[in-house]
Each structure stands twice: as C-alpha cells, then as structure tokens.
Design an enzyme around this catalytic site. Structure first.
Site, PDB file in Angstrom:
ATOM      1  N   SER A 413       0.844  -1.196   0.000  1.00 37.28           N
ATOM      2  CA  SER A 413       0.000   0.000   0.000  1.00 37.28           C
ATOM      3  C   SER A 413       0.887   1.255   0.000  1.00 37.28           C
ATOM      4  CB  SER A 413      -0.868  -0.043   1.261  1.00 37.28           C
ATOM      5  OG  SER A 413      -1.954   0.811   1.145  1.00 37.28           O
ATOM      6  N   PRO A 414       0.409   2.354  -0.574  1.00 35.79           N
ATOM      7  CA  PRO A 414       1.232   3.561  -0.591  1.00 35.79           C
ATOM      8  C   PRO A 414       1.574   4.021   0.822  1.00 35.79           C
ATOM      9  CG  PRO A 414      -0.890   3.917  -1.700  1.00 35.79           C
ATOM     10  CD  PRO A 414      -0.882   2.522  -1.220  1.00 35.79           C
ATOM     11  N   GLN A 491       1.619   6.557  -7.213  1.00 41.16           N
ATOM     12  CA  GLN A 491       0.433   7.258  -6.690  1.00 41.16           C
ATOM     13  C   GLN A 491       0.663   8.760  -6.815  1.00 41.16           C
ATOM     14  OE1 GLN A 491      -0.574   7.794  -2.448  1.00 41.16           O
ATOM     15  NE2 GLN A 491      -2.498   6.719  -2.851  1.00 41.16           N
ATOM     16  N   TYR A 572      -6.910  14.944   1.133  1.00 38.32           N
ATOM     17  CA  TYR A 572      -6.040  15.763   0.289  1.00 38.32           C
ATOM     18  C   TYR A 572      -6.893  16.422  -0.801  1.00 38.32           C
ATOM     19  CZ  TYR A 572      -2.569  13.403   3.055  1.00 38.32           C
ATOM     20  OH  TYR A 572      -1.868  12.933   4.128  1.00 38.32           O
ATOM     21  N   ARG A 715       1.228  -1.207   6.878  1.00 36.59           N
ATOM     22  CA  ARG A 715       2.151  -1.375   8.019  1.00 36.59           C
ATOM     23  C   ARG A 715       2.828  -2.740   8.046  1.00 36.59           C
ATOM     24  NH1 ARG A 715      -2.071   0.416  12.316  1.00 36.59           N
ATOM     25  NH2 ARG A 715      -3.313  -0.690  10.762  1.00 36.59           N
TER      26      ARG A 715
HETATM   27  C1  LIG Z   1       3.686   5.553   7.332  1.00 37.43           C
HETATM   28  C2  LIG Z   1       2.456   5.563   6.493  1.00 37.43           C
HETATM   29  C3  LIG Z   1       2.389   6.400   5.387  1.00 37.43           C
HETATM   30  C4  LIG Z   1       1.257   6.394   4.561  1.00 37.43           C
HETATM   31  N1  LIG Z   1       1.243   7.150   3.428  1.00 37.43           N
HETATM   32  C5  LIG Z   1       0.240   7.033   2.532  1.00 37.43           C
HETATM   33  C6  LIG Z   1       0.289   7.642   1.257  1.00 37.43           C
HETATM   34  O1  LIG Z   1       1.268   8.276   0.900  1.00 37.43           O
HETATM   35  N2  LIG Z   1      -0.770   7.501   0.429  1.00 37.43           N
HETATM   36  C7  LIG Z   1      -1.874   6.773   0.794  1.00 37.43           C
HETATM   37  O2  LIG Z   1      -2.810   6.657   0.019  1.00 37.43           O
HETATM   38  N3  LIG Z   1      -1.935   6.149   1.986  1.00 37.43           N
HETATM   39  C8  LIG Z   1      -0.900   6.253   2.852  1.00 37.43           C
HETATM   40  N4  LIG Z   1      -0.940   5.553   4.033  1.00 37.43           N
HETATM   41  C9  LIG Z   1      -2.110   4.717   4.338  1.00 37.43           C
HETATM   42  C10 LIG Z   1      -1.842   3.266   3.941  1.00 37.43           C
HETATM   43  O3  LIG Z   1      -1.656   3.119   2.554  1.00 37.43           O
HETATM   44  C11 LIG Z   1      -2.989   2.350   4.392  1.00 37.43           C
HETATM   45  O4  LIG Z   1      -4.164   2.753   3.740  1.00 37.43           O
HETATM   46  C12 LIG Z   1      -3.205   2.387   5.896  1.00 37.43           C
HETATM   47  O5  LIG Z   1      -1.977   2.384   6.599  1.00 37.43           O
HETATM   48  C13 LIG Z   1      -4.030   1.177   6.368  1.00 37.43           C
HETATM   49  O6  LIG Z   1      -3.388  -0.030   6.031  1.00 37.43           O
HETATM   50  P1  LIG Z   1      -2.614  -0.953   7.107  1.00 37.43           P
HETATM   51  O7  LIG Z   1      -3.585  -1.250   8.193  1.00 37.43           O
HETATM   52  O8  LIG Z   1      -2.204  -2.161   6.318  1.00 37.43           O
HETATM   53  O9  LIG Z   1      -1.432  -0.158   7.622  1.00 37.43           O
HETATM   54  C14 LIG Z   1       0.176   5.568   4.877  1.00 37.43           C
HETATM   55  C15 LIG Z   1       0.244   4.753   5.996  1.00 37.43           C
HETATM   56  C16 LIG Z   1       1.364   4.712   6.794  1.00 37.43           C
HETATM   57  C17 LIG Z   1       1.419   3.772   7.959  1.00 37.43           C
END
Ligand SMILES: Cc1cc2nc3c(=O)[nH]c(=O)nc-3n(C[C@H](O)[C@H](O)[C@H](O)COP(=O)(O)O)c2cc1C
Ligand SMILES: Cc1cc2nc3c(=O)[nH]c(=O)nc-3n(C[C@H](O)[C@H](O)[C@H](O)COP(=O)(O)OP(=O)(O)OC[C@H]3O[C@@H](n4cnc5c(N)ncnc54)[C@H](O)[C@@H]3O)c2cc1C
Length: 763
Positions: A413-414, A491, A572, A715
């Site tokens: 994921s981004p 992205q 955003y 994560r």
């Molecule tokens: C450190 C960090 C940076 C993130 N940056 C972005 C981002 O640049 N663009 C985006 O769409 N989501 C971003 N996210 C959200 C993640 O892509 C994801 O949607 C969110 O962490 C939930 O997924 P998870 O439970 O697997 O961590 C970020 C998340 C984390 C933890």
C-alpha cells in the site's frame, strides 16, 4: 438464600440447576407464565464446541439432552439450481420443548420449585420478597423495561422479516439454506432437523419482498400456504406448520438486537435474551443464555456479596457476549444485504455464506472440509486464469488489469517515507521500494508523489514535477523491472489544505514550525484550528493543477511505471472536493455528489488521455468520512465508484477516513473491507481492500468471498518487506519466486516453517 428465577426458558431453568448444583441449601423458585409443555418455536441448535461447557457444568442434564440430539455435520446450500454441500461443521439440534422438559425435570430433581402459569407483573415486587431475582424473562423482558433507567437498554429492530415455522419434511442430512428467487424478490429458508419427525424451517426475506407478497395482512395459515408454494420443490408435499398462536397476525417478526449497558440493579440481574440477543442465524441464543447461567452461579458461590458476584458476572460475560453479538451482527447484516451477493457464482456464494460471521476463517474451513475448500480454491484459480488444476490459496492467484499481469493479489500500500529532498526520491527510496519489490508482493505502490512543490504534504514528500524526479524514479522502476517480477504503481496526488505540514514522525498534520507555503482547496477551509486557512481555488487554479497532474503522469509514463493511482482519499485536494465536509462551493464543482466528483473526474480524464492505453489507472477513495450523515457514507461510496467506473477507472482502491478531525472510525480487523465488498458487489467494479489486514488468512478470506480483487497491506510491509514470501513459506506454498541470491535463506525458511510437504498443487 431465597432466589427467584423469573422465566422458565433456558436461562431461568439452567440458572436454577446451576445454583442448586453449587449449593443445595439455596431456596430456588422458577416462575413461568406458561404451562410446562407449552411451546412456542421449534428446535434450537448447538454447535459441538458449545456443548463442552454445558457438559462440564452438569453432566446429568447434558447427557439427557444429548440423548435427544439430532446430529449433522454438513451444511447444504441450494442456490441457482445447485446444491452445494460442505462438511465438518458439527451441529446438533433439539426440540425447544424437549430441552425445556428435560431442564424442568433436572431442576425439580435438584430441589428447585417450579411454578407454572404464574405471571409475574413486576420484578421489583418480587425483589422485595427474594434475596435475588434472576430476570430471565426473554426477548421482551418486562424487567428490562421496569428498570430501564438502570439497565439502559438499546434495542435495534433489524430490517429483515422472518417467521419461525416447522415441517415434517426431512432435513436430516444437513443444516440447509435455500435461496429462492420469486416474482417479488428473494426469499430464503434456514432449515434443520431437531427430532426424528420435525425440522425447523425459518423463512426470511427483505421487508420490500414481504410487503409485495402481502404477508402483512395474511393469517398464519395463509402465510404458511404461501411459503409452501415458494419452497414447494424442497418440501416433498409436506406442509409448513406454525405454532405461534400466541403471536398476533401472520407471526412474522423483525429481529430485535438487544444490548444493555448494565445487567444488574440492586438484587435483580438480567440473564439470557433479556440481557442480550444474538441473531438466530448464528444459532447461539440458547448457548448464551445457558453459559451466562453457569457464570452467574459460579460467582454466586465464590463471591462474598451479591454485588461482588454481579460485578464478576458482568466482567466475565460481557466480552464473550459482545464477541458473539458482533459475529451475530456480521451474520444478520449478511442476510440483510444478501441481494448484493446473489449474482455470485454458487461456489463463491457458498464461501461467502459460510464465512459471513467472520468467525470461520479460510484455514478453519480447510480443517472442516479440505476437499470442498480445495475445490473452491481451484475454481478461484481457474477464474483467475491460472493453469488448469492448480490448487493454491487465492492470494497466490494471478490478476490482470488491462495488459498488466500481476503474479499474485498482494499490494504494498502507498506509504509516505518523508525522505525526499526537494521532491526528489533518494537512495532511501531505491532501497525501500527495491526491497519491497523483492519481497513477493505483486504490486508495489509508491507513496503519494506530488504534482507540484506546493502540492506536497511535507518537505520530505516525493514529487514528479522536475526532470531530476523523473530520472530518480526511473532508476527505481528500472531496478524493480530488472531484478524482480513485481509491478510498480505511481500514486499521484496533491495535498490541498493538508499541505505544508511536518514530517510523519514529527507532529503529523501540524503546520511547519517555519517556512510554511500557502495552501489551496475547493473552499476556504482549515484542516484544524492550528492549520492555515486554504485559499479557495479559482478555475485558473484548477486548470493549472490539472496540467500538473498531466505533466506528472507523462513523466511517470516515461519513467516506466506499470500503473498510476490518483489519490482521491484522506482529505487531500481531490478528496476534499468529494466530501461535503470540505467542499462548500456553489459553482458546478460543489453541491451534489455529481458536482463534487466533477473535478476529480476531470483530472482522471486528462491523465487517462496521456497515460498509455495498455496500462491501468486506479483511484483511491475514502469510502467513509466516519462522521455519519454529514459526510461520505458507504452508500455514497457506491455512487462515487459508479462514476469512476463509468469514466473508465480500472480499479477502486477503497480506503476510508482522514478527511476530518471529527471522524470517529470504528477500528477492528479488516475494518474497511466491508466498503470494498459493497462497492465490488453492487457495482461490479474491481476493488482493492485495505486497512488492518495483516494475516494471510484475512487476505484469503477477503478474496475467496469476493470482497475485493487485490489486497493492500501497509504497516505489515514496513515491518517486513518479505511479508508475501514469508506468508507463502508459512502456508507451505512453494510457488512464489525468490530472488536467486536468497535461495539459501528461502530453503532454511521452508525447513523452519516445517513445510516439508508443499501445499497441494503448488510448484
Ligand atoms: C507511514 C504511512 C504512510 C502512509 N502514506 C500514505 C500515502 O502516501 N498515500 C496513501 O494513500 N496512503 C498512505 N498511508 C495509508 C496506507 O496506505 C494504508 O491505507 C493504511 O496504513 C491502512 O493499512 P494498514 O492497516 O495495512 O497499515 C500511509 C500509511 C502509513 C502507515
Ligand atoms: C426464529 C428463532 C430461532 C432461534 N433459533 C435458535 C437456535 O437455533 N439456537 C439457539 O441457541 N437459540 C435460538 N433462538 C434463540 C433462543 O430461542 C433464545 O435465545 C433463548 O430461548 C433464550 O432463552 P431465555 O431463557 O433467555 O428466553 P426465553 O426462552 O424466551 O424464555 C423466557 C421465558 O420467560 C417467560 N416469561 C416472560 N415474562 C414472564 C413473566 N412476566 N412472568 C412469568 N414468565 C415470564 C416466558 O414465557 C418464557 O418462557 C432462536 C430464536 C428465534 C426467534
């Protein structure tokens, strides 16, 4: 102690038994308004696991009950002309009447007084004559109303209509679900045998279908005859029977979901359905009632005072009851939304039904019925275009979007790294993305890469607005393509009012300590009280930002990215156009959802026009603002994705939240997946699910049930770039490709994972 059990259902009777077993000196009386053998309802089911607790508590009544059990192991689902059977589910059924008669006998044997045909008008009055009143007066508990101020009940009347019927037709080989399409909509039955002659036959449908049939004005007899016609194919000429003479009208009900903030007041304690209900589709109401009775009896025996016993009882039971209620809620919601799933192939429909409460995981299904699950896995792989006869877990199925072929369903994921210098990716990014591309995920998505310097979130965000950015990104993309078989997606986004903030590990979303740049948004909003107020964008601003997106997409294409994702989530710029929380415009870009979507769609169209036709474009959305009706709710997200789909977006990346500081998200395992499920199954659009998905089991069940096409993990990939390869090793799947220099590590991992035996069909 002088104890009254108000109600002679399972909760009241089993309380009497459990209390007497622990201390025969207690004087226990059960008050029941009906006669001993009056029966409303038909059979009840227990799962095999349930019965261990009951056997340990009282082997005598357990044995008596067991002697009357009808057992079955299979679940059969009739759907679209097919009967799909899976096994290993281990249930038993008993007539409610028999259960109650056996419990009455046992309670009497242990010295409890049973007073039938005794209606108790007020638990309060009873409480003056008894030391303890156990209020087990059922679903419509009068005690709960009498002391509503103390118990603070919340009763939610659910949408579907159901009626509890019986039949002499045999359903003795399986717990049977029957889904019938009718001229008025779908109607379904939950049928199970509970003694040699009789089966329970619960009929359920949506309120709209129920109205169209005219059930509201039918007598019970007319209602039975109508249901017989609907299910004639399955009834072998047998009738459907009602024994709900105590209910007025056609005896159809809406399920009331009961929760109480507290279960005790002075010397009165609520028990069974009076305290909490669990939907009949998880068959656990009687289990809850009986297990709560055991717990109360335990604490009554062990604690010095009644109040201490109540406190321990609530403490011990509340979590367990909530857990079951939450599984029951998932299950009842599945039935409420079932029309969403009725287009699914019977295999997937069956899987979705079996895993609806989310208590049964993918691997748990394998333990129950390996053959059935492997058949379903083979079906999934065939559909995905894998080689014939492959049996691998769904996460290892290929996927195709336009000409981009992904080797499996896992997406990094981004995730913003905040390590760029003036928007330019550094060696950090090369190593970070390179590692994740080596780690087995099919698709690696970059962090939000910003289309202009002021469109960055923080000074550490990457950009795609200068030639050196394109070069640096090309180096990363080239590495991924040369050294791995992963694909890489860029992205693109613009921060809007959430720009000019500190790095992620500083104070997130807070303004910079110095050097802030001006920000703009659809309306003059500020993210928080501390944030600067954004300038409302003019049409000229909108044209400029659109051209910045186009320029960035052109550079991303030259850099060789396989896919683009447009970031329309998390508050955003583009997201802030979509949500009414931050878009107050009065021009054609504000107001209705169509208007609010106009600018994000304009950006998409402009980007799509310069992006290579063979490569896909995704859009990430926030499917829920988590602020209720003032913001985007999941049903709005369906509308958003329909518009994306019509515009030609290839896949919707379904995230949620981060659009308002007022948001109150409900977290939990896979908590955003229901939004992806809804979008995918209501629009037919491909989706990615994301959010607290961290086990291979989560991924497999999401995919196999058709809740998403790809699964993004964020994560987990920070903690372990090799998440996919490790998951494959742990599951005994040897079909994933490792980088050759790491073969020795792979082989050791395989040995340590104890996966000497590869998964069936795996390479
Ligand atoms: C450190 C960090 C940076 C993130 N940056 C972005 C981002 O640049 N663009 C985006 O769409 N989501 C971003 N996210 C959200 C993640 O892509 C994801 O949607 C969110 O962490 C939930 O997924 P998870 O439970 O697997 O961590 C970020 C998340 C984390 C933890
Ligand atoms: C369609 C349907 C199917 C179900 N299927 C299952 C299943 O398969 N498995 C399962 O475990 N559960 C099932 N249940 C749920 C199950 O029936 C209840 O959860 C269970 O009976 C709860 O037990 P209880 O003792 O709390 O309440 P009840 O069984 O409702 O008993 C309450 C008793 O209190 C008496 N009473 C009430 N008020 C008074 C008063 N003022 N004075 C005297 N007596 C009073 C009532 O007459 C009644 O006998 C189903 C429920 C429904 C509606």
């Amino acid at each position: 102690m002088k104890i009254a059990c108000l109600g002679g259902g399972p909760a009241g009777l089993y309380s009497a038994i459990s209390i007497k077993l622990r201390d025969a000196a207690h004087d226990v009386t059960v008050f029941e308004r009906n006669r001993p053998d009056d029966t409303f309802g038909w059979g009840v089911v227990f799962s095999n696991e349930t019965f261990d607790n009951i056997t340990a508590n009282d082997p005598v009544s357990a044995q008596a009950i067991r002697e009357h059990f009808a057992y079955w192991d299979d679940i059969a689902v009739h759907y679209r002309g097919q009967r799909i059977v899976s096994t290993g589910h281990g249930f038993s059924g008993i007539a409610r009447k028999t259960l109650l008669l056996l419990l009455q006998e046992r309670a009497r044997e242990l010295g409890a007084n049973l007073r039938f045909q005794t209606e108790i008008p007020s638990a309060g009055a009873l409480a003056r004559d008894y030391d303890l009143v156990i209020a087990a007066d059922g679903l419509n508990s009068r005690t709960r109303s009498e002391f509503a101020d103390a118990f603070r009940p919340a009763i939610e009347t659910r949408k579907n209509k159901f009626v509890w019927l019986g039949t002499r037709q045999k359903f003795d080989d399986a717990f049977t679900f029957i889904f019938e399409g009718t001229e008025h909509g779908w109607v379904w039955a939950h049928a199970y045998q509970f003694d040699a002659e009789t089966a329970t036959f619960i009929v359920e449908c949506s309120e709209a279908t129920w109205r169209k049939f005219g059930f509201a004005t039918m007598t019970q007899d007319e209602s039975c005859r109508t249901c017989e016609r609907i299910f004639a194919k399955y009834l072998g000429g047998h009738r459907l029977l009602s024994n709900a003479a105590h209910l007025r009208g056609s005896a159809w009900l809406n399920f009331p979901r009961v929760l109480c903030e507290t279960w005790s007041h002075e010397n009165v304690v609520l028990m069974g359905d009076a305290a909490a209900t669990a939907h009949f589709s998880v068959g656990s109401g009687t289990k809850l009632a009986m297990e709560s009775a055991i717990s109360m009896a335990d604490y009554l025996a062990s604690e010095p005072t009644l109040q201490a016993a109540f406190a321990k009882y609530e403490d011990a039971r509340r979590t367990e009851v909530l857990r079951l209620q939450s599984a029951a809620r998932n299950s009842l919601e599945w039935f409420e939304d079932v029309e969403r799933y009725l287009h699914l192939d019977p295999v997937q429909f069956n899987y979705s039904l079996l895993t609806r409460s989310q208590r049964i995981s993918h691997e748990n299904l394998r333990l129950r019925d390996r053959n059935w699950l492997e058949g379903a896995e083979a079906w999934f792989q065939r559909l995905a275009g894998a080689d014939d006869n492959t049996i691998r877990r769904p996460m290892f199925a290929p996927f195709r979007l336009r000409d981009m072929r992904l080797k499996n369903r896992i997406v990094v994921s981004p995730m913003a790294q905040y390590k760029a210098v003036d928007g330019c990716p550094t060696d950090w990014h090369l190593v970070h993305y390179g590692e994740r591309a080596k780690g087995g995920a099919a698709l690696v998505c970059t962090e939000m890469t910003c289309v202009s310097p002021e469109g960055r979130i923080t000074p550490g965000c990457t950009g795609m607005y200068a030639p050196e950015h394109e070069q640096a990104w090309k180096r990363i993309v080239d590495f991924v393509h040369a050294e791995t078989d992963a694909k890489i997606c860029c992205q693109l986004g613009h921060s809007g009012a959430k720009g000019s903030t500190q790095l992620g590990w500083e104070e997130m979303d807070a303004p910079l300590k110095s050097g802030n740049w001006p920000v703009m948004a659809p309306s003059p909003v500020a993210w928080s009280e501390r944030s600067q107020r954004a300038r409302a964008m003019t049409r000229a601003d909108m044209d400029r930002v659109r051209e910045e997106f186009v320029a960035a997409a052109t550079m991303a294409a030259r850099a060789g990215f396989d896919m683009l994702e447009i970031h329309c989530a998390h508050g955003y710029l583009l997201s802030s156009f979509i949500t009414p929380l931050t878009n107050w415009r009065s021009d054609e870009y504000g107001g209705s959802l169509e208007n609010r979507m106009r600018y994000p769609l304009e950006i998409f169209q402009a980007v799509r026009a310069v992006w290579p036709a063979e490569k896909p474009v995704s859009v990430r959305i926030s499917a829920n603002d988590w602020v209720g009706a003032d913001g985007i709710e999941p049903q709005d997200a369906v509308g958003i994705s329909r518009m994306l789909q019509e515009a030609g977006v290839d896949i919707c990346d379904v995230s949620a939240g981060q659009t308002s500081i007022k948001a109150r998200p409900v977290y939990g395992r896979m908590f955003q997946t229901p939004f992806s499920d809804r979008i995918r199954n209501e629009t037919g659009m491909a989706t990615m699910a994301v959010g607290n998905i961290y086990e291979p089991d989560h991924v497999n069940s999401i995919l196999m049930a058709g809740r998403a096409d790809l699964v993004c993990l964020a994560r987990p990939h920070l903690a372990n770039p090799y998440w996919t390869l490790h998951a494959a090793a742990k599951l005994g799947d040897r079909g994933e490709v490792w980088p050759p220099p790491y073969y020795a590590g792979r082989d050791q991992l395989y040995r340590l994972a104890g996966s000497a035996e590869p998964a069936p069909g795996a390479v």
